[in-house]
Design a protein around this motif. Structure first.
Motif, PDB file in Angstrom:
ATOM      1  N   ASP A 204       0.846  -1.188   0.000  1.00 15.37           N
ATOM      2  CA  ASP A 204       0.000   0.000   0.000  1.00 15.37           C
ATOM      3  C   ASP A 204       0.882   1.240   0.000  1.00 15.37           C
ATOM      4  OD1 ASP A 204       0.854   0.416   2.664  1.00 15.37           O
ATOM      5  OD2 ASP A 204      -0.797  -0.799   3.427  1.00 15.37           O
ATOM      6  N   SER A 205       0.274   2.379   0.163  1.00 18.03           N
ATOM      7  CA  SER A 205       1.014   3.642   0.082  1.00 18.03           C
ATOM      8  C   SER A 205       2.033   3.798   1.204  1.00 18.03           C
ATOM      9  CB  SER A 205       0.043   4.822   0.123  1.00 18.03           C
ATOM     10  OG  SER A 205      -0.716   4.801   1.331  1.00 18.03           O
ATOM     11  N   THR A 206       1.834   3.084   2.322  1.00 19.42           N
ATOM     12  CA  THR A 206       2.732   3.240   3.470  1.00 19.42           C
ATOM     13  C   THR A 206       4.009   2.423   3.355  1.00 19.42           C
ATOM     14  OG1 THR A 206       1.695   1.437   4.732  1.00 19.42           O
ATOM     15  CG2 THR A 206       0.722   3.647   4.949  1.00 19.42           C
ATOM     16  N   ASN A 207       4.005   1.388   2.533  1.00 21.33           N
ATOM     17  CA  ASN A 207       5.185   0.522   2.483  1.00 21.33           C
ATOM     18  C   ASN A 207       5.761   0.320   1.082  1.00 21.33           C
ATOM     19  OD1 ASN A 207       3.474  -1.347   1.213  1.00 21.33           O
ATOM     20  ND2 ASN A 207       3.022  -2.415   3.131  1.00 21.33           N
ATOM     21  N   ALA A 208       5.159   0.905   0.062  1.00 18.58           N
ATOM     22  CA  ALA A 208       5.596   0.662  -1.314  1.00 18.58           C
ATOM     23  C   ALA A 208       7.044   1.096  -1.528  1.00 18.58           C
ATOM     24  CB  ALA A 208       4.675   1.386  -2.294  1.00 18.58           C
ATOM     25  N   GLU A 209       7.399   2.279  -1.037  1.00 18.62           N
ATOM     26  CA  GLU A 209       8.766   2.782  -1.234  1.00 18.62           C
ATOM     27  C   GLU A 209       9.786   1.879  -0.552  1.00 18.62           C
ATOM     28  OE1 GLU A 209       8.756   7.579  -1.713  1.00 18.62           O
ATOM     29  OE2 GLU A 209       8.405   6.792   0.298  1.00 18.62           O
ATOM     30  N   SER A 210       9.540   1.547   0.706  1.00 20.01           N
ATOM     31  CA  SER A 210      10.514   0.741   1.451  1.00 20.01           C
ATOM     32  C   SER A 210      10.633  -0.665   0.877  1.00 20.01           C
ATOM     33  CB  SER A 210      10.130   0.681   2.936  1.00 20.01           C
ATOM     34  OG  SER A 210       8.875   0.044   3.114  1.00 20.01           O
ATOM     35  N   LEU A 211       9.538  -1.230   0.379  1.00 25.04           N
ATOM     36  CA  LEU A 211       9.610  -2.555  -0.237  1.00 25.04           C
ATOM     37  C   LEU A 211      10.442  -2.521  -1.520  1.00 25.04           C
ATOM     38  CD1 LEU A 211       5.954  -3.864   0.270  1.00 25.04           C
ATOM     39  CD2 LEU A 211       8.036  -4.811   1.287  1.00 25.04           C
ATOM     40  N   PHE A 212      10.277  -1.480  -2.317  1.00 18.75           N
ATOM     41  CA  PHE A 212      11.076  -1.350  -3.535  1.00 18.75           C
ATOM     42  C   PHE A 212      12.558  -1.250  -3.193  1.00 18.75           C
ATOM     43  CE2 PHE A 212      13.415   1.601  -6.251  1.00 18.75           C
ATOM     44  CZ  PHE A 212      13.319   0.970  -7.492  1.00 18.75           C
ATOM     45  N   LEU A 213      12.907  -0.442  -2.207  1.00 16.95           N
ATOM     46  CA  LEU A 213      14.310  -0.264  -1.830  1.00 16.95           C
ATOM     47  C   LEU A 213      14.883  -1.534  -1.225  1.00 16.95           C
ATOM     48  CD1 LEU A 213      13.925   3.304  -0.332  1.00 16.95           C
ATOM     49  CD2 LEU A 213      15.079   2.712  -2.467  1.00 16.95           C
ATOM     50  N   THR A 214      14.085  -2.240  -0.414  1.00 12.93           N
ATOM     51  CA  THR A 214      14.561  -3.502   0.149  1.00 12.93           C
ATOM     52  C   THR A 214      14.774  -4.538  -0.942  1.00 12.93           C
ATOM     53  OG1 THR A 214      13.446  -3.108   2.264  1.00 12.93           O
ATOM     54  CG2 THR A 214      14.013  -5.387   1.745  1.00 12.93           C
ATOM     55  N   ALA A 215      13.846  -4.614  -1.898  1.00 11.11           N
ATOM     56  CA  ALA A 215      14.000  -5.556  -3.007  1.00 11.11           C
ATOM     57  C   ALA A 215      15.288  -5.264  -3.778  1.00 11.11           C
ATOM     58  CB  ALA A 215      12.791  -5.477  -3.937  1.00 11.11           C
ATOM     59  N   SER A 216      15.616  -3.992  -3.956  1.00  6.40           N
ATOM     60  CA  SER A 216      16.840  -3.613  -4.659  1.00  6.40           C
ATOM     61  C   SER A 216      18.071  -4.053  -3.877  1.00  6.40           C
ATOM     62  CB  SER A 216      16.874  -2.105  -4.876  1.00  6.40           C
ATOM     63  OG  SER A 216      15.761  -1.668  -5.632  1.00  6.40           O
ATOM     64  N   LEU A 217      18.046  -3.873  -2.560  1.00 12.79           N
ATOM     65  CA  LEU A 217      19.177  -4.289  -1.732  1.00 12.79           C
ATOM     66  C   LEU A 217      19.308  -5.807  -1.686  1.00 12.79           C
ATOM     67  CD1 LEU A 217      18.871  -1.761   1.238  1.00 12.79           C
ATOM     68  CD2 LEU A 217      20.588  -1.785  -0.575  1.00 12.79           C
ATOM     69  N   ILE A 218      18.184  -6.514  -1.703  1.00 13.01           N
ATOM     70  CA  ILE A 218      18.230  -7.970  -1.737  1.00 13.01           C
ATOM     71  C   ILE A 218      18.880  -8.450  -3.030  1.00 13.01           C
ATOM     72  CG2 ILE A 218      16.799 -10.062  -1.936  1.00 13.01           C
ATOM     73  CD1 ILE A 218      14.827  -8.737   0.008  1.00 13.01           C
ATOM     74  N   ALA A 219      18.527  -7.813  -4.140  1.00 20.19           N
ATOM     75  CA  ALA A 219      19.137  -8.179  -5.424  1.00 20.19           C
ATOM     76  C   ALA A 219      20.631  -7.889  -5.412  1.00 20.19           C
ATOM     77  CB  ALA A 219      18.453  -7.419  -6.559  1.00 20.19           C
ATOM     78  N   PHE A 220      21.002  -6.759  -4.847  1.00 21.28           N
ATOM     79  CA  PHE A 220      22.418  -6.416  -4.742  1.00 21.28           C
ATOM     80  C   PHE A 220      23.151  -7.452  -3.895  1.00 21.28           C
ATOM     81  CE2 PHE A 220      25.795  -4.517  -2.238  1.00 21.28           C
ATOM     82  CZ  PHE A 220      26.593  -3.927  -3.201  1.00 21.28           C
ATOM     83  N   GLN A 221      22.574  -7.795  -2.747  1.00 25.64           N
ATOM     84  CA  GLN A 221      23.214  -8.760  -1.859  1.00 25.64           C
ATOM     85  C   GLN A 221      23.321 -10.129  -2.508  1.00 25.64           C
ATOM     86  OE1 GLN A 221      21.754 -11.495  -0.249  1.00 25.64           O
ATOM     87  NE2 GLN A 221      23.264 -11.947   1.345  1.00 25.64           N
ATOM     88  N   SER A 222      22.285 -10.514  -3.234  1.00 28.52           N
ATOM     89  CA  SER A 222      22.301 -11.812  -3.899  1.00 28.52           C
ATOM     90  C   SER A 222      23.438 -11.899  -4.903  1.00 28.52           C
ATOM     91  CB  SER A 222      20.961 -12.054  -4.594  1.00 28.52           C
ATOM     92  OG  SER A 222      20.962 -13.271  -5.302  1.00 28.52           O
TER      93      SER A 222
END
Length: 517
Positions: A204-222
């Motif tokens: 939703d609007s409260t977590n969309a930004e943080s989920l996108f950034l976390t997904a990016s960091l997960i891809a980087f870490q992977s």
């Protein structure tokens, strides 16, 4: 009372189920319990074996804090318990003064743990964040200032992801520091668990930004983790877990020496899925749109022109697709375990599958052609995020054409060899992929047939620049990076933002929730 039925005990379950002392259904590539709780399963991700072993070892010791209160792990197998633990943890203390995120760190004293987190956060803001922006320095302030601020405002999965990649970066400088090894695994495991729980509740609007950034960091870490991973086969043999299960997943070749990093594709595809699912909110986010628009514009030519640099990878594609639709000869398949004969199959492919296969190959080659022109701008990293799901399936099926395309992708990473989390990647991965052709996996004629399509990748992977830089002369690479960059700028009138906008308008992907990698 009737006698109890006999029960044959199985030892082939995943390690997470074993640690929880529950029955594993042994389904591959992820067992049912791990799927249910949204956590990584060592069937699908053998690289987490060491982490799970450390967690089991740590659980034997007394998990208590200095004050004598019971220790509640921030990371547990159940998504619900993770969420509850995270909530209570935020109520007790600020983000940098909380309990360790995993049982792997439960033996760390509170003072030592606080110092470790302070060290990690300092290193992230001083050094690690810059390694995300080597091709887009304008976004450095976002990763350095804005992202930590969002994490401290209550996003636990983003906080743990930041600490995980910082620990991984420090490991590159101190590879023998066991505390950093444990921290990099534990924080990422905690981030994945909380990330999964949040996705399950909904975007939703409260977590969309943080989920996108976390997904990016997960891809980087992977991606970065691959630098530190030793051969998975050696790990499996050392821990006594090399069984038929590994071969059933197709992770090891008949030669038993190379495994394709599917976690790369799964994590980068996760970024794409999260972006699509949360685009109604991300499209108005100044943070996300700046990150997206800082990327080089994706311009693809999906034609079958043999004159393009990688056009030769589509040679004889029509014949291969015809053979799929109307198999005349038995197709050799990988055996379930070493020593078994190759199996045979004569099942015709459906027209839909044939079409999706053609499109998957054409699209993957188009991405290679685009990235080959401007690799110094980070363009090769778009490959695992933009290829189709069907292409990943072709890799899982170990199709020679898909593997040849993969080798060329890894060769493109040679242009980014100076980046710490990609250093040596091209050489190691290209040699690994080519080793599949030079074994009994595909038969004696595969190497000679596919060598013309692998030669450039091998030449680039083994090339050593005289000055030690990542710049490769045009006569060796096959393109002038800076001239091609200017040409693409002159042609470009669109942005990645517009590209995603069009994709979301033409599909219903915004309604889907991505699977956690």
């Amino acid at each position: 009372m009737p006698p109890r039925r006999s029960h044959k005990k199985s030892r082939a379950g995943c390690r997470r189920c074993k640690s929880r002392k529950i029955k594993c259904d042994e389904v591959h590539p992820r067992c049912g319990n791990c799927v249910k709780h949204g956590v990584p399963c060592d069937f699908e991700h053998p690289e987490i074996i060491a982490e799970l072993q450390a967690a089991q070892t740590a659980s034997v010791s007394s998990p208590s804090t200095a004050a004598g209160t019971p220790y509640t792990p921030a990371y547990s197998p159940g998504a619900e318990s993770v969420s509850n633990a995270s909530t209570s943890r935020f109520q007790r203390a600020p983000p940098l003064c909380r309990s360790p995120p995993s049982q792997a760190l439960s033996t760390t004293t509170p003072v030592a743990h606080r110092m470790l987190e302070l060290r990690l956060m300092h290193h992230y803001t001083a050094m690690t964040c810059k390694t995300f922006t080597f091709t887009a320095p304008t976004t450095e302030h976002i990763w350095k200032i804005t992202v930590p601020g969002m994490a401290f405002s209550g996003s636990q999965h983003l906080t743990d992801a930041i600490l995980a990649v910082a620990a991984l970066h420090l490991r590159s400088q101190s590879p023998n520091d066991k505390d950093l090894v444990r921290a990099s695994h534990a924080y990422m495991a905690a981030s994945l668990a909380e990330y999964s729980a949040t996705l399950t509740k909904g975007i939703d609007s409260t977590n969309a930004e943080s989920l996108f950034l976390t997904a990016s960091l997960i891809a980087f870490q992977s991606t970065a983790t691959r630098v530190f991973m030793k051969d998975e086969l050696n790990l499996a043999q050392a821990t006594g877990n090399y069984t038929e299960d590994f071969n059933k997943q197709g992770r090891y070749t008949a030669a038993g020496c190379y495994s394709i990093p599917f976690s790369w594709f799964h994590s980068f595809q996760g970024v794409k899925a999260v972006t699509a699912a949360s685009w109604p909110w991300l499209r108005t986010s100044p943070v996300v749109t700046e990150v997206i628009n800082s990327q080089v514009v994706l311009q693809l030519d999906l034609g079958l022109d043999r004159q393009t640099f990688f056009g030769h990878l589509l040679d004889d594609l029509s014949e291969e697709l015809e053979e799929m639709a109307n198999p005349s000869e038995p197709a050799l398949l990988h055996p379930d375990s070493p020593g078994q004969p190759f199996q045979q199959r004569r099942v015709p492919a459906s027209p839909e599958l044939v079409t999706s296969t053609r499109q998957a190959y054409q699209h993957a080659v188009a991405v290679l052609n685009w990235a080959h022109k401007i690799p110094h701008k980070g363009a090769p990293l778009a490959f695992p995020a933009t290829v189709s799901k069907r292409f990943i399936e072709l890799l899982e099926e170990r199709r020679p054409r898909a593997l040849a395309i993969l080798a060329c992708f890894f060769a493109l990473l040679k242009s980014l060899d100076s980046v710490w989390w990609l250093h040596g990647m091209a050489r190691r991965e290209v040699l690994g992929v080519v080793s599949l052709f030079n074994s009994d996996y595909f038969g004696p004629e595969a190497y000679s047939k596919w060598w013309p399509h692998l030669e450039w990748a091998m030449r680039i992977a083994l090339y050593e620049t005289p000055d030690g830089s990542s710049t490769i002369p045009p006569e060796v690479w096959g393109a002038d990076w800076y001239a091609e960059e200017q040409a693409l700028k002159d042609q470009s009138e669109h942005s990645y933002y517009r590209h995603i906008e069009l994709l979301c308008q033409t599909g219903n992907s915004t309604r889907s929730i991505p699977e956690v990698p």
